[in-house]
Enzyme design. Structure first.
Site, PDB file in Angstrom:
ATOM      1  N   ARG A  81      24.401  28.290  -2.302  1.00 58.02           N
ATOM      2  CA  ARG A  81      24.390  28.511  -0.865  1.00 58.02           C
ATOM      3  C   ARG A  81      25.060  27.321  -0.189  1.00 58.02           C
ATOM      4  O   ARG A  81      24.728  26.172  -0.483  1.00 58.02           O
ATOM      5  CB  ARG A  81      22.972  28.639  -0.336  1.00 58.02           C
ATOM      6  CG  ARG A  81      22.986  28.647   1.163  1.00 58.02           C
ATOM      7  CD  ARG A  81      21.762  29.207   1.763  1.00 58.02           C
ATOM      8  NE  ARG A  81      21.848  29.115   3.211  1.00 58.02           N
ATOM      9  CZ  ARG A  81      20.840  29.373   3.995  1.00 58.02           C
ATOM     10  NH1 ARG A  81      19.696  29.753   3.495  1.00 58.02           N
ATOM     11  NH2 ARG A  81      20.991  29.283   5.289  1.00 58.02           N
ATOM     12  N   ARG A  90      25.972  33.953   4.055  1.00 57.72           N
ATOM     13  CA  ARG A  90      25.372  33.175   2.986  1.00 57.72           C
ATOM     14  C   ARG A  90      25.214  33.998   1.717  1.00 57.72           C
ATOM     15  O   ARG A  90      25.030  35.206   1.763  1.00 57.72           O
ATOM     16  CB  ARG A  90      24.032  32.582   3.401  1.00 57.72           C
ATOM     17  CG  ARG A  90      22.914  33.532   3.759  1.00 57.72           C
ATOM     18  CD  ARG A  90      22.929  34.022   5.211  1.00 57.72           C
ATOM     19  NE  ARG A  90      23.099  33.012   6.230  1.00 57.72           N
ATOM     20  CZ  ARG A  90      22.103  32.327   6.777  1.00 57.72           C
ATOM     21  NH1 ARG A  90      20.873  32.541   6.430  1.00 57.72           N
ATOM     22  NH2 ARG A  90      22.351  31.452   7.704  1.00 57.72           N
ATOM     23  N   ASP A  93      19.482  33.676   0.989  1.00 60.58           N
ATOM     24  CA  ASP A  93      18.589  33.052   1.946  1.00 60.58           C
ATOM     25  C   ASP A  93      17.178  33.468   1.546  1.00 60.58           C
ATOM     26  O   ASP A  93      16.922  34.650   1.324  1.00 60.58           O
ATOM     27  CB  ASP A  93      18.936  33.613   3.336  1.00 60.58           C
ATOM     28  CG  ASP A  93      18.206  32.922   4.475  1.00 60.58           C
ATOM     29  OD1 ASP A  93      17.801  31.758   4.325  1.00 60.58           O
ATOM     30  OD2 ASP A  93      18.052  33.567   5.523  1.00 60.58           O
ATOM     31  N   ASP A  95      13.241  33.086   2.786  1.00 61.10           N
ATOM     32  CA  ASP A  95      12.344  32.647   3.857  1.00 61.10           C
ATOM     33  C   ASP A  95      10.903  32.965   3.483  1.00 61.10           C
ATOM     34  O   ASP A  95      10.589  34.111   3.162  1.00 61.10           O
ATOM     35  CB  ASP A  95      12.654  33.403   5.166  1.00 61.10           C
ATOM     36  CG  ASP A  95      13.974  32.978   5.785  1.00 61.10           C
ATOM     37  OD1 ASP A  95      14.366  31.814   5.621  1.00 61.10           O
ATOM     38  OD2 ASP A  95      14.609  33.830   6.438  1.00 61.10           O
TER      39      ASP A  95
HETATM   40  N1  ROI Z   1      21.337  39.372   9.602  1.00 66.44           N
HETATM   41  C1  ROI Z   1      20.871  40.305   8.756  1.00 66.44           C
HETATM   42  N2  ROI Z   1      21.148  41.593   8.983  1.00 66.44           N
HETATM   43  N3  ROI Z   1      20.123  39.960   7.659  1.00 66.44           N
HETATM   44  C2  ROI Z   1      19.827  38.660   7.401  1.00 66.44           C
HETATM   45  O1  ROI Z   1      19.155  38.355   6.407  1.00 66.44           O
HETATM   46  C3  ROI Z   1      20.282  37.668   8.281  1.00 66.44           C
HETATM   47  N4  ROI Z   1      19.995  36.344   8.086  1.00 66.44           N
HETATM   48  C4  ROI Z   1      20.375  35.415   8.943  1.00 66.44           C
HETATM   49  C5  ROI Z   1      21.201  35.715  10.151  1.00 66.44           C
HETATM   50  C6  ROI Z   1      22.476  34.921  10.049  1.00 66.44           C
HETATM   51  C7  ROI Z   1      20.404  35.317  11.372  1.00 66.44           C
HETATM   52  N5  ROI Z   1      21.508  37.126  10.267  1.00 66.44           N
HETATM   53  C8  ROI Z   1      21.054  38.069   9.394  1.00 66.44           C
HETATM   54  O2  ROI Z   1      20.008  34.168   8.733  1.00 66.44           O
END
Ligand code: ROI
Length: 156
Positions: A81, A90, A93, A95
């Site tokens: 990443r 990315r 990610d 979370d």
């Molecule tokens: N948009 C979508 N559809 N899915 C995501 O996981 C996602 N993650 C993010 C940002 C860039 C805000 N937009 C996203 O971090």
């Protein structure tokens, strides 16, 4: 402790990226209990870029919340990443959405994840695997889902 993690990717074979991260979440200190379907959505806020793939998983772990965050960030790094621009595309990610019923707020970590409750790509897959879950302070997932537009995620 039971915890829920949201995964997202929009680069370099998103499906493979998410599967690889899920595999890395099972180690000697964390066990994968369940995984939602994969959902496709446009980048949030109409930021240009490929569509995202998102999923949510449930894990059982002996890690503290901060050690779980370290694990998530190690996985992100191992999958190359790069943090180019805020909100940018990315490869992966991770979370932490929920950590038991704990409320955590410090420099590195805010749990429940403050944006989760506004995001269909988090709430829809979480509801799929845990339809009765409650967000500490914020209420039931059913009530949270009623406030948002669910049309913008498509189950694969
Ligand atoms: N948009 C979508 N559809 N899915 C995501 O996981 C996602 N993650 C993010 C940002 C860039 C805000 N937009 C996203 O971090």
């Amino acid at each position: 402790m039971l915890a829920y993690i949201g995964l997202g990717s929009n680069l370099k074979d998103p499906k493979a990226q998410i599967k690889r991260a899920l595999a890395s979440l099972s180690n000697n200190k964390a066990e994968l209990i369940s995984v939602s379907s994969f959902y496709e959505s446009k980048p949030l806020l109409e930021i240009p870029g490929p569509n995202y793939l998102n999923a949510v998983c449930k894990i059982e772990t002996k890690l503290s919340a901060i050690d779980l965050l370290d694990l998530c960030q190690e996985i992100e790094e191992s999958q190359q990443r790069v943090r180019e621009v805020k909100w940018g595309s990315r490869t992966i990610d991770l979370d932490i959405l929920l950590y038991g019923e704990q409320v955590i707020s410090n420099k590195r970590l805010s749990i429940p994840h403050p944006e989760a409750i506004n995001r269909a790509f988090v709430l829809v897959p979480l509801f799929e695997i845990e339809p009765n879950i409650k967000f500490p302070l914020l209420g039931s997932i059913k009530d949270l889902l009623e406030r948002i537009n669910k049309l913008d995620v498509n189950k694969l």
